[in-house]
Design an enzyme around this catalytic site. Structure first.
Site, PDB file in Angstrom:
ATOM      1  N   ASP A  23       0.771  -1.203   0.067  1.00 25.86           N
ATOM      2  CA  ASP A  23       0.058   0.219  -0.020  1.00 25.86           C
ATOM      3  C   ASP A  23       0.972   1.238  -0.001  1.00 25.86           C
ATOM      4  OD1 ASP A  23      -2.382   1.217   0.045  1.00 25.86           O
ATOM      5  OD2 ASP A  23      -2.806   1.168   1.938  1.00 25.86           O
TER       6      ASP A  23
ATOM      7  N   ASN B 196     -10.445  -2.993  -6.475  1.00 20.97           N
ATOM      8  CA  ASN B 196      -9.540  -2.265  -7.559  1.00 20.97           C
ATOM      9  C   ASN B 196      -9.981  -2.022  -8.981  1.00 20.97           C
ATOM     10  OD1 ASN B 196      -6.482  -3.168  -5.962  1.00 20.97           O
ATOM     11  ND2 ASN B 196      -7.534  -1.426  -5.578  1.00 20.97           N
TER      12      ASN B 196
HETATM   13  C1  FPP Z   1      -1.440   0.137  -3.512  1.00 18.86           C
HETATM   14  O1  FPP Z   1      -1.255   1.334  -3.641  1.00 18.86           O
HETATM   15  C2  FPP Z   1      -1.072  -0.829  -4.781  1.00 18.86           C
HETATM   16  C3  FPP Z   1      -1.644  -1.440  -5.634  1.00 18.86           C
HETATM   17  C4  FPP Z   1      -3.422  -1.241  -5.645  1.00 18.86           C
HETATM   18  C5  FPP Z   1      -1.243  -2.064  -6.845  1.00 18.86           C
HETATM   19  C6  FPP Z   1      -0.267  -2.933  -6.888  1.00 18.86           C
HETATM   20  C7  FPP Z   1       0.123  -3.705  -8.098  1.00 18.86           C
HETATM   21  C8  FPP Z   1       1.401  -3.541  -8.686  1.00 18.86           C
HETATM   22  C9  FPP Z   1       2.757  -2.887  -7.840  1.00 18.86           C
HETATM   23  C10 FPP Z   1       1.639  -4.119 -10.085  1.00 18.86           C
HETATM   24  C11 FPP Z   1       1.318  -5.278 -10.378  1.00 18.86           C
HETATM   25  C12 FPP Z   1       2.500  -5.990 -10.888  1.00 18.86           C
HETATM   26  C13 FPP Z   1       2.682  -7.217 -10.587  1.00 18.86           C
HETATM   27  C14 FPP Z   1       4.192  -7.636 -11.167  1.00 18.86           C
HETATM   28  C15 FPP Z   1       2.151  -8.101  -9.571  1.00 18.86           C
HETATM   29  P1  FPP Z   1      -2.162   2.575  -3.787  1.00 18.86           P
HETATM   30  O2  FPP Z   1      -2.165   2.643  -5.267  1.00 18.86           O
HETATM   31  O3  FPP Z   1      -3.586   2.144  -2.995  1.00 18.86           O
HETATM   32  O4  FPP Z   1      -1.505   3.734  -2.973  1.00 18.86           O
HETATM   33  P2  FPP Z   1      -2.142   4.890  -2.305  1.00 18.86           P
HETATM   34  O5  FPP Z   1      -3.095   4.267  -1.270  1.00 18.86           O
HETATM   35  O6  FPP Z   1      -1.149   5.702  -1.849  1.00 18.86           O
HETATM   36  O7  FPP Z   1      -3.228   5.565  -3.311  1.00 18.86           O
END
Ligand code: FPP
Length: 250
Positions: free
Chosen positions: A21, A69
């Site tokens: 996160d 998501n």
């Molecule tokens: C959370 O940060 C992250 C995600 C929902 C996505 C994670 C996915 C990847 C890193 C890419 C997938 C690739 C592979 C190889 C599995 P957020 O966007 O919720 O951050 P925030 O809470 O600060 O907005």
């Protein structure tokens, strides 16, 4: 501080599950868009896998994309899917070289065809690797997983393949996406949030939790080791008393 030196090699979590996160907030801090944050998340994934492998953890699971998501802006969803496909393809030689088995859990049919095809190829190509299992939770929701398990078990009852008396924890476990994975010992969530967000609800019944303020793209091996130290400093009682645990250890 270097936490690796403090790790007790006799008490290694066998399965670590990570809620990544803070990509968006990290990117914002850099004055960049959210996609930049997701791209930089890959370094943290790599560091975690290396750290897990260094200490002998046998399975590591990443919450990469939840059922919720799908509600994100289309351009972000598309970028995440492209990133997934590109990363898996690019890293196949490294998976093979290091004995990494790749798995995926979730409602994978909802993923774009290209992502499904790439995933299936990588899963198939790495299925006999035994050093460590990396599982990506994609289009994953724990309640949905449990609903599916109930449906599948019910169908077996209707078809007389199973009787109601047969239903126990083992049967339920065997109908979850995580059927072939070890028990989750440790859950890590980054970015200061202290929630489970519909992740592995059944599987984390006895897991320890480590919450850290570090934003996911900044997460490094030493952060992983720090979480393991915290895990090792806790006494896992599984409902028993401290005295019972001490007697067992004597
Ligand atoms: C959370 O940060 C992250 C995600 C929902 C996505 C994670 C996915 C990847 C890193 C890419 C997938 C690739 C592979 C190889 C599995 P957020 O966007 O919720 O951050 P925030 O809470 O600060 O907005």
């Amino acid at each position: 501080m270097n936490y690796l030196e403090q790790i007790d090699s006799n008490n290694i979590p066998q399965h670590v599950a990570i809620i990544m996160d803070g990509n968006g907030r990290w990117a914002k801090q850099q004055g960049m868009n959210r996609i930049f944050g997701h791209r930089n998340a890959l370094t943290a994934i790599r560091e975690s896998v290396e750290a897990a492998n260094n200490i002998g953890t046998k399975a590591i699971t990443f919450y990469a994309f939840s059922t919720e998501n799908w509600k994100r802006p289309k351009f972000e969803v598309n970028a995440l899917m492209r990133l997934l496909v590109r990363t898996l393809k690019k890293n196949l030689p490294e998976f093979q070289k290091n004995g990494i088995q790749v798995k995926a859990i979730g409602n994978l049919n909802r993923l774009p065809k290209r992502a499904q095809n790439t995933l299936n190829k990588i899963i198939e190509a790495t299925k006999t690797n035994t050093t460590i299992i990396i599982t990506f939770a994609l289009s994953y929701g724990s309640r949905e997983e449990i609903v599916n398990a109930v449906k599948n078990i019910s169908e077996k009852i209707v078809n007389n393949e199973l009787s109601i008396e047969d239903i126990d924890e083992k049967i339920i476990n065997s109908h979850l996406y995580t059927v072939s994975l070890p028990e989750v010992d440790l859950v890590i969530r980054t970015s200061g949030e202290q929630r489970i967000s519909n992740f592995l609800l059944w599987q984390i019944a006895y897991a320890e939790f480590h919450f850290t303020e570090v934003l996911w793209p900044d997460f490094r091996k030493n952060d992983f080791y720090k979480a393991v130290i915290e895990y090792q400093n806790r006494e896992r009682r599984f409902g028993k008393t401290s005295e019972q645990i001490e007697n067992l250890n004597e």
